[in-house]
Design a protein around this motif. Structure first.
Motif, PDB file in Angstrom:
ATOM      1  N   TRP A 107       3.870  13.213  -4.593  1.00 18.33           N
ATOM      2  CA  TRP A 107       2.553  13.170  -3.971  1.00 18.33           C
ATOM      3  C   TRP A 107       2.427  11.869  -3.200  1.00 18.33           C
ATOM      4  CZ3 TRP A 107      -1.114  17.019  -4.182  1.00 18.33           C
ATOM      5  CH2 TRP A 107      -0.739  18.132  -4.945  1.00 18.33           C
ATOM      6  N   HIS A 108       1.701  11.933  -2.107  1.00 20.07           N
ATOM      7  CA  HIS A 108       1.514  10.722  -1.296  1.00 20.07           C
ATOM      8  C   HIS A 108       0.097  10.191  -1.477  1.00 20.07           C
ATOM      9  CE1 HIS A 108       2.574   7.808   1.704  1.00 20.07           C
ATOM     10  NE2 HIS A 108       1.335   7.935   2.160  1.00 20.07           N
ATOM     11  N   PRO A 109      -0.003   8.922  -1.909  1.00 18.24           N
ATOM     12  CA  PRO A 109      -1.327   8.312  -2.045  1.00 18.24           C
ATOM     13  C   PRO A 109      -1.823   7.807  -0.694  1.00 18.24           C
ATOM     14  CG  PRO A 109       0.362   6.769  -2.764  1.00 18.24           C
ATOM     15  CD  PRO A 109       1.060   8.043  -2.367  1.00 18.24           C
ATOM     16  N   THR A 110      -2.899   8.393  -0.211  1.00 19.20           N
ATOM     17  CA  THR A 110      -3.485   7.952   1.040  1.00 19.20           C
ATOM     18  C   THR A 110      -4.489   6.856   0.716  1.00 19.20           C
ATOM     19  OG1 THR A 110      -3.218  10.164   1.945  1.00 19.20           O
ATOM     20  CG2 THR A 110      -4.739   8.697   3.098  1.00 19.20           C
ATOM     21  N   PHE A 111      -4.116   5.634   1.074  1.00 21.02           N
ATOM     22  CA  PHE A 111      -4.942   4.477   0.742  1.00 21.02           C
ATOM     23  C   PHE A 111      -4.584   3.348   1.684  1.00 21.02           C
ATOM     24  CE2 PHE A 111      -5.424   0.450  -1.672  1.00 21.02           C
ATOM     25  CZ  PHE A 111      -6.792   0.497  -1.889  1.00 21.02           C
ATOM     26  N   ILE A 112      -5.584   2.685   2.217  1.00 19.69           N
ATOM     27  CA  ILE A 112      -5.380   1.513   3.064  1.00 19.69           C
ATOM     28  C   ILE A 112      -6.031   0.334   2.339  1.00 19.69           C
ATOM     29  CG2 ILE A 112      -5.826   0.434   5.296  1.00 19.69           C
ATOM     30  CD1 ILE A 112      -6.014   3.291   6.462  1.00 19.69           C
ATOM     31  N   ASN A 113      -5.232  -0.714   2.074  1.00 21.97           N
ATOM     32  CA  ASN A 113      -5.776  -1.859   1.332  1.00 21.97           C
ATOM     33  C   ASN A 113      -6.596  -2.767   2.248  1.00 21.97           C
ATOM     34  OD1 ASN A 113      -3.991  -3.589   2.707  1.00 21.97           O
ATOM     35  ND2 ASN A 113      -2.528  -3.644   1.028  1.00 21.97           N
ATOM     36  N   THR A 114      -7.092  -3.857   1.710  1.00 25.46           N
ATOM     37  CA  THR A 114      -7.967  -4.750   2.473  1.00 25.46           C
ATOM     38  C   THR A 114      -7.245  -5.460   3.607  1.00 25.46           C
ATOM     39  OG1 THR A 114      -7.566  -6.522   0.881  1.00 25.46           O
ATOM     40  CG2 THR A 114      -9.527  -5.161   0.531  1.00 25.46           C
ATOM     41  N   ARG A 115      -5.924  -5.440   3.579  1.00 31.35           N
ATOM     42  CA  ARG A 115      -5.148  -6.040   4.676  1.00 31.35           C
ATOM     43  C   ARG A 115      -4.759  -5.003   5.731  1.00 31.35           C
ATOM     44  NH1 ARG A 115      -1.350  -8.027   0.505  1.00 31.35           N
ATOM     45  NH2 ARG A 115      -2.654  -9.382  -0.730  1.00 31.35           N
ATOM     46  N   GLY A 116      -5.257  -3.784   5.576  1.00 36.51           N
ATOM     47  CA  GLY A 116      -4.942  -2.723   6.523  1.00 36.51           C
ATOM     48  C   GLY A 116      -3.576  -2.094   6.300  1.00 36.51           C
ATOM     49  N   GLU A 117      -2.978  -2.346   5.138  1.00 34.06           N
ATOM     50  CA  GLU A 117      -1.652  -1.812   4.836  1.00 34.06           C
ATOM     51  C   GLU A 117      -1.774  -0.473   4.124  1.00 34.06           C
ATOM     52  OE1 GLU A 117       0.384  -6.153   3.905  1.00 34.06           O
ATOM     53  OE2 GLU A 117      -0.648  -5.069   2.309  1.00 34.06           O
ATOM     54  N   ARG A 118      -0.846   0.411   4.449  1.00 39.46           N
ATOM     55  CA  ARG A 118      -0.756   1.708   3.781  1.00 39.46           C
ATOM     56  C   ARG A 118       0.396   1.675   2.793  1.00 39.46           C
ATOM     57  NH1 ARG A 118      -3.330   5.837   6.893  1.00 39.46           N
ATOM     58  NH2 ARG A 118      -3.986   5.026   8.896  1.00 39.46           N
ATOM     59  N   TYR A 119       0.268   2.421   1.712  1.00 39.52           N
ATOM     60  CA  TYR A 119       1.365   2.535   0.766  1.00 39.52           C
ATOM     61  C   TYR A 119       2.364   3.526   1.355  1.00 39.52           C
ATOM     62  CZ  TYR A 119       3.864   2.877  -3.627  1.00 39.52           C
ATOM     63  OH  TYR A 119       4.830   2.827  -4.600  1.00 39.52           O
ATOM     64  N   PRO A 120       3.611   3.106   1.578  1.00 38.50           N
ATOM     65  CA  PRO A 120       4.540   3.938   2.343  1.00 38.50           C
ATOM     66  C   PRO A 120       5.230   5.054   1.572  1.00 38.50           C
ATOM     67  CG  PRO A 120       5.594   1.889   1.740  1.00 38.50           C
ATOM     68  CD  PRO A 120       4.167   1.808   1.259  1.00 38.50           C
ATOM     69  N   ASP A 121       5.274   4.962   0.255  1.00 40.37           N
ATOM     70  CA  ASP A 121       6.117   5.867  -0.516  1.00 40.37           C
ATOM     71  C   ASP A 121       5.345   6.987  -1.186  1.00 40.37           C
ATOM     72  OD1 ASP A 121       8.337   4.186   0.036  1.00 40.37           O
ATOM     73  OD2 ASP A 121       7.786   2.898  -1.643  1.00 40.37           O
ATOM     74  N   ASP A 122       6.032   8.110  -1.360  1.00 42.59           N
ATOM     75  CA  ASP A 122       5.514   9.173  -2.199  1.00 42.59           C
ATOM     76  C   ASP A 122       5.739   8.766  -3.653  1.00 42.59           C
ATOM     77  OD1 ASP A 122       5.035  10.593   0.122  1.00 42.59           O
ATOM     78  OD2 ASP A 122       6.688  12.002  -0.161  1.00 42.59           O
ATOM     79  N   MET A 123       4.957   9.337  -4.540  1.00 41.40           N
ATOM     80  CA  MET A 123       5.091   9.040  -5.964  1.00 41.40           C
ATOM     81  C   MET A 123       5.168  10.341  -6.746  1.00 41.40           C
ATOM     82  SD  MET A 123       2.346   5.924  -6.411  1.00 41.40           S
ATOM     83  CE  MET A 123       3.103   5.175  -7.858  1.00 41.40           C
ATOM     84  N   ASN A 124       5.858  10.285  -7.866  1.00 41.46           N
ATOM     85  CA  ASN A 124       5.880  11.403  -8.799  1.00 41.46           C
ATOM     86  C   ASN A 124       5.387  10.884 -10.150  1.00 41.46           C
ATOM     87  OD1 ASN A 124       8.027   9.952  -9.810  1.00 41.46           O
ATOM     88  ND2 ASN A 124       9.558  11.532  -9.466  1.00 41.46           N
ATOM     89  N   PRO A 125       5.243  11.761 -11.141  1.00 36.40           N
ATOM     90  CA  PRO A 125       4.750  11.282 -12.427  1.00 36.40           C
ATOM     91  C   PRO A 125       5.578  10.142 -13.014  1.00 36.40           C
ATOM     92  CG  PRO A 125       4.601  13.660 -12.347  1.00 36.40           C
ATOM     93  CD  PRO A 125       5.353  13.225 -11.118  1.00 36.40           C
ATOM     94  N   ALA A 126       6.883  10.170 -12.854  1.00 35.96           N
ATOM     95  CA  ALA A 126       7.728   9.099 -13.403  1.00 35.96           C
ATOM     96  C   ALA A 126       7.392   7.751 -12.766  1.00 35.96           C
ATOM     97  CB  ALA A 126       9.208   9.431 -13.205  1.00 35.96           C
ATOM     98  N   ALA A 127       7.110   7.717 -11.475  1.00 36.06           N
ATOM     99  CA  ALA A 127       6.751   6.459 -10.800  1.00 36.06           C
ATOM    100  C   ALA A 127       5.424   5.931 -11.330  1.00 36.06           C
ATOM    101  CB  ALA A 127       6.678   6.673  -9.293  1.00 36.06           C
TER     102      ALA A 127
END
Length: 171
Positions: A118-138
């Motif tokens: 799953w890909h977390p769509t989120f932009i932090n306060t510095r305008g950065e996006r989280y680039p990686d997909d995650m699974n339950p193990a992550a």
């Protein structure tokens, strides 16, 4: 009734992993509050004057509402004053956990590029996006890292000889 823009429902294993990680963040916040109480009380000393003691008590009451980032900064400062061994590495770990906390608590999740991710769509306060997909193990790894850091924080608290029953504790 679901709308056309509603996100897909997370599978139970992913939702459970996120829930466990979020609960670990709450435990870490409590551990930080208790450790800040212990470290700063130790630094205050046994013969503190009334004015200093009252100022310390007001600060301890205020930490009940502090954010994780503020708690981490306060704890790192208390560790520096106490010259706690390993403080820089632990502070760096805690700051990385803070970023993951913001991601996991505030992301909108979309299917990832591979099955089970799953890909977390989120932009932090510095305008950065989280680039990686995650699974339950992550996400479970984030939980494990958070619990490991919380145990380190509690170990530092216990090392002061003050049990950390901070003033803002419920019940």
């Amino acid at each position: 009734m679901a709308g056309p823009d509603d996100p897909e429902r997370l599978p139970d294993d992913m939702a459970a992993a996120i829930g466990h990680a979020v609960s670990a963040f709450g435990f870490l916040e409590e551990a930080l509050k208790r450790a800040i109480f212990s470290l700063t009380r130790k630094q205050l000393g046994e013969d503190a004057n009334e004015r200093d003691l009252q100022a310390w008590l007001r600060r301890i009451e205020d930490i009940a509402d502090d954010t994780l980032g503020t708690l981490i900064d306060s704890f790192a400062a208390a560790m520096r004053q106490e010259r706690t061994p390993g403080r820089d590495a632990l502070a760096a770990d805690l700051r990385a956990i803070r970023l993951m906390r913001n991601l996991l608590c505030h992301a909108s999740w979309r299917p990832g590029s591979q099955p089970g991710f799953w890909h977390p769509t989120f932009i932090n306060t510095r305008g950065e996006r989280y680039p990686d997909d995650m699974n339950p193990a992550a996400v479970q790894a984030v939980h494990a890292d958070t619990m490991r850091a919380a145990r380190q924080v509690l170990s530092i608290m216990r090392g002061t000889g003050i049990d950390g029953e901070w003033i803002g504790r419920d019940g």
